[in-house]
Scaffold this motif. Sequence first.
Motif, PDB file in Angstrom:
ATOM      1  N   LEU A  73       0.840  -1.192   0.000  1.00 20.00           N
ATOM      2  CA  LEU A  73       0.000   0.000   0.000  1.00 20.00           C
ATOM      3  C   LEU A  73       0.877   1.246   0.000  1.00 20.00           C
ATOM      4  O   LEU A  73       1.780   1.373   0.821  1.00 20.00           O
ATOM      5  N   THR A  75       0.361   5.300   0.256  1.00 22.90           N
ATOM      6  CA  THR A  75      -0.610   6.355   0.515  1.00 22.90           C
ATOM      7  C   THR A  75      -0.008   7.699   0.152  1.00 22.90           C
ATOM      8  O   THR A  75       1.114   8.019   0.536  1.00 22.90           O
ATOM      9  N   SER A  77      -1.241  12.007  -0.461  1.00 21.14           N
ATOM     10  CA  SER A  77      -2.205  12.919   0.157  1.00 21.14           C
ATOM     11  C   SER A  77      -3.580  12.847  -0.504  1.00 21.14           C
ATOM     12  O   SER A  77      -4.593  13.087   0.156  1.00 21.14           O
ATOM     13  N   HIS A  79      -4.358  10.095  -2.977  1.00 20.70           N
ATOM     14  CA  HIS A  79      -4.581   8.759  -3.562  1.00 20.70           C
ATOM     15  C   HIS A  79      -4.127   7.651  -2.625  1.00 20.70           C
ATOM     16  O   HIS A  79      -3.240   7.844  -1.800  1.00 20.70           O
ATOM     17  N   TYR A  80      -4.714   6.476  -2.851  1.00 23.44           N
ATOM     18  CA  TYR A  80      -4.185   5.211  -2.347  1.00 23.44           C
ATOM     19  C   TYR A  80      -3.767   4.420  -3.584  1.00 23.44           C
ATOM     20  O   TYR A  80      -4.476   4.422  -4.592  1.00 23.44           O
ATOM     21  N   HIS A  81      -2.640   3.736  -3.490  1.00 17.35           N
ATOM     22  CA  HIS A  81      -2.195   2.854  -4.563  1.00 17.35           C
ATOM     23  C   HIS A  81      -1.988   1.478  -3.947  1.00 17.35           C
ATOM     24  O   HIS A  81      -1.187   1.337  -3.014  1.00 17.35           O
ATOM     25  N   ARG A 102      -8.450   9.002  -2.614  1.00 19.74           N
ATOM     26  CA  ARG A 102      -8.461   8.826  -1.161  1.00 19.74           C
ATOM     27  C   ARG A 102      -9.729   9.389  -0.513  1.00 19.74           C
ATOM     28  O   ARG A 102     -10.210   8.854   0.483  1.00 19.74           O
ATOM     29  N   LEU A 107     -10.576   2.158   2.174  1.00 19.60           N
ATOM     30  CA  LEU A 107      -9.377   1.351   1.950  1.00 19.60           C
ATOM     31  C   LEU A 107      -9.565  -0.105   2.360  1.00 19.60           C
ATOM     32  O   LEU A 107      -9.193  -1.017   1.617  1.00 19.60           O
ATOM     33  N   ARG A 111      -9.357  -3.199  -0.309  1.00 21.34           N
ATOM     34  CA  ARG A 111      -8.401  -4.308  -0.184  1.00 21.34           C
ATOM     35  C   ARG A 111      -9.133  -5.646  -0.214  1.00 21.34           C
ATOM     36  O   ARG A 111      -8.688  -6.600  -0.862  1.00 21.34           O
TER      37      ARG A 111
END
Length: 123
Positions: A73, A75, A77, A79-81, A102, A107, A111
């Motif tokens: 993961l 993170t 500011s 987005h989450y990738h 985000r 999240l 997942r």
Amino acid sequence: MASMDVSLKEMMAIDGALGACVVDYGSGMALGVLGGSKELDLQVAAAGNTEVVKAKMRTMDTLGLKDAIEDILITLSTHYHIIRPMTGRGGKGLFLYLALDRGRANLALARHQLKVIEEKLEI
């Protein structure tokens, strides 16, 4: 079992999804891509995230860890990738990559959904 196209569509149906791809981390090439934007070039992301996966696998090998990566993961500011190496038959050497907004994504749920998609995907 699901095809790559179906799996990419399911990944993009996750709340907040911005882009999704299936990547061969041996070559860094995206085998399938859906979404993305001018600011989020998924081909570039696929190649760059390949280096992340390889570095983590080398580190685990150096440390003698006999465990498997569930996901990686990153993170930012906004987005989450999520990078999820595939473990099922036919998926060796591949990973799923999902970029999320985000502000709109959950999240934990993302997942979980990505895990379910990975388990159904047949390459």
